[in-house]
Design an enzyme around this catalytic site. Structure first.
Site, short mmCIF file in Angstrom:
data_model
loop_
_atom_site.label_atom_id
_atom_site.label_comp_id
_atom_site.label_asym_id
_atom_site.label_seq_id
_atom_site.Cartn_x
_atom_site.Cartn_y
_atom_site.Cartn_z
N ILE A 72 -21.11 -52.04 3.96
CA ILE A 72 -20.71 -52.73 5.19
C ILE A 72 -19.95 -53.96 4.73
CG2 ILE A 72 -21.47 -53.99 7.24
CD1 ILE A 72 -24.00 -52.31 7.26
N ALA A 73 -18.76 -54.15 5.26
CA ALA A 73 -17.97 -55.32 4.87
C ALA A 73 -17.07 -55.76 6.01
CB ALA A 73 -17.13 -55.02 3.63
N GLU A 106 -29.34 -50.34 -0.29
CA GLU A 106 -29.63 -51.32 -1.33
C GLU A 106 -28.77 -52.54 -1.04
OE1 GLU A 106 -28.41 -48.22 -2.57
OE2 GLU A 106 -30.31 -47.33 -3.19
N ASN A 111 -27.99 -61.77 -1.75
CA ASN A 111 -27.13 -61.69 -0.57
C ASN A 111 -27.97 -61.98 0.68
OD1 ASN A 111 -25.31 -61.17 1.46
ND2 ASN A 111 -24.54 -59.27 0.54
N TYR A 118 -29.91 -57.34 8.13
CA TYR A 118 -30.71 -56.12 8.14
C TYR A 118 -32.09 -56.37 8.74
CZ TYR A 118 -27.00 -54.66 4.96
OH TYR A 118 -25.78 -54.39 4.40
#
Length: 147
Positions: A72-73, A106, A111, A118
């Site tokens: 995801i970015a 992962e 981060n 999440y």
């Protein structure tokens, strides 16, 4: 919320997706990896598009009855605007609509922004992979969301 839209990734999106990947990760995937993923029947990728440009993406592999989130970015110019939440919501909706029992991923232990995202969706830490990441070295936290 945002004025853009979430849609499935196409091969026409690969250049912009790869640009975001390079700007976001110290060890980015190759352009060829995304070319493969867009054709991979077990891969599901969404992009966030606004004003004709892709500003974020999220992908996962649909493996039997589970989903493994691969990446995801969001483009650095658009971070902090809720795009990551929209993309993660799209993956979760897809998982529920397709009868998946859970999603796993992962994430780098350092981060904290991603971990917080999440957790806000109900993901919980289920394990650690020591020295999973290189450049810079870091452990991976394994997280699950049971649906």
């Amino acid at each position: 919320m945002k004025k853009g839209l979430i849609r499935r990734m196409t091969k026409e999106d690969i250049d912009m997706v790869h640009e975001i990947e390079v700007l976001s990760f110290s060890v980015p995937w190759s352009r060829e990896s995304f070319e493969y993923e867009v054709q991979n029947e077990s891969a599901v990728y969404f992009v966030y598009e606004e004003d004709g440009r892709v500003w974020g993406f999220a992908g996962m592999h649909h493996i039997v009855d589970e989903g493994h989130i691969t990446n995801i970015a969001v483009h650095p110019q658009k971070r902090g605007q809720g795009i990551g939440k929209l993309l993660l919501s799209a993956l979760i909706s897809y998982a529920k609509e397709n009868g998946l029992v859970g999603l796993t991923l992962e994430v780098r232990s350092k981060n904290h922004v991603a971990i917080s995202l999440y957790k806000s969706f109900g993901f919980v830490q289920e394990g650690i992979r020591k020295n999973y990441y290189s450049n810079p070295p870091d452990d991976a936290i394994i997280m699950w969301l049971w649906l």
